[in-house]
Design an enzyme around this catalytic site. Structure first.
Site, mmCIF file in Angstrom:
data_model
loop_
_atom_site.group_PDB
_atom_site.id
_atom_site.type_symbol
_atom_site.label_atom_id
_atom_site.label_comp_id
_atom_site.label_asym_id
_atom_site.label_seq_id
_atom_site.Cartn_x
_atom_site.Cartn_y
_atom_site.Cartn_z
ATOM 1 N N GLY A 17 42.038 -12.959 29.647
ATOM 2 C CA GLY A 17 40.731 -12.336 30.556
ATOM 3 C C GLY A 17 41.209 -11.467 31.319
ATOM 4 O O GLY A 17 42.190 -11.458 32.119
ATOM 5 N N GLY A 19 38.827 -9.454 34.446
ATOM 6 C CA GLY A 19 37.408 -9.048 34.956
ATOM 7 C C GLY A 19 37.661 -8.017 36.052
ATOM 8 O O GLY A 19 38.615 -7.551 36.418
ATOM 9 N N GLY A 20 36.556 -7.655 36.579
ATOM 10 C CA GLY A 20 36.336 -6.776 37.733
ATOM 11 C C GLY A 20 36.999 -7.215 39.057
ATOM 12 O O GLY A 20 37.511 -6.639 39.724
ATOM 13 N N MET A 21 37.005 -8.707 38.856
ATOM 14 C CA MET A 21 37.408 -9.257 40.409
ATOM 15 C C MET A 21 38.803 -10.051 40.247
ATOM 16 O O MET A 21 39.483 -10.317 41.053
ATOM 17 C CB MET A 21 36.554 -10.325 40.985
ATOM 18 N N ALA A 22 39.209 -10.579 38.912
ATOM 19 C CA ALA A 22 40.252 -11.389 38.746
ATOM 20 C C ALA A 22 40.875 -11.300 37.355
ATOM 21 O O ALA A 22 40.184 -10.523 36.332
ATOM 22 C CB ALA A 22 39.854 -12.708 38.751
ATOM 23 N N VAL A 24 42.789 -13.266 34.279
ATOM 24 C CA VAL A 24 42.764 -14.890 33.641
ATOM 25 C C VAL A 24 43.858 -14.929 32.748
ATOM 26 O O VAL A 24 44.193 -14.170 31.796
ATOM 27 C CB VAL A 24 41.503 -15.389 33.113
ATOM 28 N N LYS A 39 43.244 -18.208 37.215
ATOM 29 C CA LYS A 39 42.383 -17.066 37.484
ATOM 30 C C LYS A 39 43.043 -16.524 38.972
ATOM 31 O O LYS A 39 43.093 -17.106 39.893
ATOM 32 C CB LYS A 39 40.980 -17.164 37.918
ATOM 33 N N ASP A 133 25.503 -15.765 40.952
ATOM 34 C CA ASP A 133 25.994 -14.628 39.962
ATOM 35 C C ASP A 133 26.093 -15.070 38.425
ATOM 36 O O ASP A 133 26.953 -15.181 37.649
ATOM 37 C CB ASP A 133 27.597 -13.991 40.329
#
Length: 573
Positions: A17, A19-22, A24, A39, A133
């Site tokens: 994965g 994402g915008g912040m992390a 995975v 993560k 969130d």
């Protein structure tokens, strides 16, 4: 990617994965011999000390949550500049992927998934954790259909980071509540708003608000009304649509007061639609509504007339016809009963005034009026004594179905308070101080200081200030890595030895010593210093000085010329 080991235990196997912040990864816990998800925060977030601290604290709090519908957090760690969380590995898809492939989704599945997410929020809220969130990307759907909510730590840390900086909006503004968009106080009902948006998207295949940029979307959450899902998709039970619209009401007080209350509503909707069917239920509802206040009674009377007219028919009924008519009559009666219990056409009464009553008094008053009572949360009140009803929902005088529930919120006393002194305390020890005084911890800023790590150096509002209880107190803490400061002494006019002793005594070092002539300072005395007296510098700093060699000497030729000139003058006289 090549395998890497974190903390000598967690093996990174493959990226699953991004994402915008992390990012995975699928990993393996070598100690417990099980597959896990790891993560890892992106580098740009690890540079913000406040973000990292909030992330660590909130992730550790989330690790204490244990529920079937929450992705389990096993560990929170750091190796060098890599910050990571170790979580349960979910075999399945995100709800975002499910929506992209299947929406508009069947309303029965929407009810099922929404209830599971609400179950997760119920557990989190009871543990004083607000997700902030909730969105399809943070909801995993396992291969066997179970919904699991994740990313509690990141959600809270990102929210605080957003408040502490003037950077771009971080997070998913499509699911923000109006109070989040304004930067106002958020609570459990903010999560319920976001879940309502997720329900809307599952039912329709799109979110209610779109825009060219995050600010435009945020303003729509604040100012624009949401169009009912039925304007886009047919076949949605009216009760479910009302539920979605209540979740996404712009005012917190008009939403469900708790995840538990939402779960109860979803159970009612599921029960009614599963017993009588969505279309049959809707048709009966419309017919009763058209007949007015006594619509249910009129429907029953018509059903009785229909049964008598069967009896008058000379032609004998077949067994098949009797079964069919009997089933329809039973269904009609069941519909009426259900409408009285769950629907909008049952007996209604005015909600009694419960403010200022004790819980026991309010319970008795509600029961006498034909209602049930449920205790909500504690709220501050300057007008209502502690332990008495400060707020109620529905409000006194509103029309509500008999047998329905009135939620009461008890007062926890006056909101007036005095901010406690936190300066000098250690960051890890202030939780009890804040709790006793009725205040919340706000933004935590870390600065370089020689004070021990975690020591609080500044606070806002300052100690002794009158501020409402519940106010967030922002603090500045020491990282423990700074150097101790010292005050530069005045050494001009001192001998070289005296100056050296004074500089060292103040915690500094003597730097370069230069020499020059001076008509002011005698030989061997300091006539200049690099830093002015009383300047604050890190101890250990070197200070250069300049020492006098005494007054300059006159050239020899000049002395002889002067004597000759003097002699000649006297001769001529």
């Amino acid at each position: 990617m090549s395998s890497r080991l974190l903390s000598g235990r967690y093996e990174l196997l493959e990226k699953i994965g991004d994402g915008g912040m992390a990012v995975v990864y699928k990993g393996k816990d070598r100690l417990l011999n099980r597959f896990i998800a790891i993560k890892i925060l992106r580098p740009e977030f690890t540079k913000d000390a406040t973000f990292v601290e909030n992330f660590k604290r909130e992730s550790q709090a989330a690790a204490g949550l244990s529920a079937p519908n929450i992705v389990s957090v096993y560990d929170v760690g750091r190796e060098g500049n890599i910050h990571y969380i170790v979580m349960e590995l979910i075999e399945g898809r995100t709800l975002a992927e499910v929506i992209a492939e299947e929406a508009p989704m069947d309303y029965r599945r929407v009810i099922d998934i929404s209830k599971q997410v609400a179950q997760a929020l119920k557990v989190a809220h009871k543990n004083k954790i607000i997700h902030r969130d909730v969105k399809p990307h943070n909801i995993m759907i396992t291969n066997d259909g179970m919904a699991k909510l994740s990313d509690f730590g990141i959600a809270k840390a990102v929210n605080d980071a957003t408040l502490s900086t003037n950077s771009r909006i971080i997070g998913s503004v499509h699911y923000f509540s109006p109070e989040q968009a304004r930067g106002n106080y958020v609570d459990e009902r903010s999560d319920i708003y976001s879940l309502g948006i997720v329900m809307y998207e599952m039912l329709t295949g799109h979110v209610p608000f779109e825009g060219d940029n995050p600010v435009t979307i945020a303003l729509k959450h604040i100012n624009e009304e949401i169009k009912p899902p039925s304007e886009y998709v047919g076949g949605i039970p009216p009760a479910l649509e009302r539920c979605v619209m209540k979740c996404t009401n712009k005012f917190q007080t008009n939403r469900y007061n708790s995840a538990e209350e939402l779960i109860e509503e979803l159970d009612n909707i599921k029960f009614v639609t599963s017993v009588v069917g969505n279309h049959l239920f809707d048709d009966a509802s419309k017919e009763i509504e058209q007949k007015g206040e006594n619509g249910a009674s009129l429907l029953l009377e018509e059903d009785e007339k229909g049964k008598k007219k069967g009896k008058k028919n000379k032609k004998p009924w077949t067994k098949k016809k009797k079964i069919a008519v009997g089933a329809s009559v039973a269904a009609a009666i069941l519909i009426v009963i259900l409408l009285f219990v769950f629907g909008p056409f049952g007996s209604k009464a005015a909600v009694p005034e419960l403010t200022n009553m004790t819980l026991e008094e309010a319970t008795q008053e509600a029961e006498d009026a034909g209602f049930k009572i449920k205790e909500g949360k504690e709220v501050f009140s300057n007008d209502v004594a502690e332990g008495h009803v400060a707020e109620q929902s529905p409000k006194a005088g509103d029309e509500a179905k008999k047998g329905s529930t009135i939620t009461v919120h008890l007062s926890k006393g006056s909101q007036d308070g005095t901010v406690p002194n936190l300066i000098g305390e250690n960051y890890n020890d202030i939780e009890e101080i804040l709790e006793d005084a009725g205040y919340e911890l706000g933004i935590v800023k870390e600065v370089s200081s020689a004070e021990p790590e975690g020591t609080i150096l500044e606070q806002d509002p300052s100690a002794g200030t009158n501020a409402n209880k519940g106010t967030e107190i922002n603090i500045t803490v020491s990282d423990g890595k700074g150097k101790e400061k010292g005050t530069v002494p005045s050494v001009t006019g001192l001998s070289l030895e005296q100056a050296r002793a004074a500089i060292r005594s103040a915690g500094f070092e003597v730097g370069n010593v230069s020499y020059d002539e001076s008509n002011v300072y005698g030989n061997g005395y300091v006539m200049w210093q690099q830093y002015a007296a009383n300047t604050e510098l890190d101890r250990g700093t070197t200070i250069d000085i300049e020492v006098s060699k005494g007054a300059p000497k006159a050239p020899a030729d000049d002395d002889e010329d002067s004597e000759e000139s003097s002699s000649e003058g006297s001769t001529n006289i």
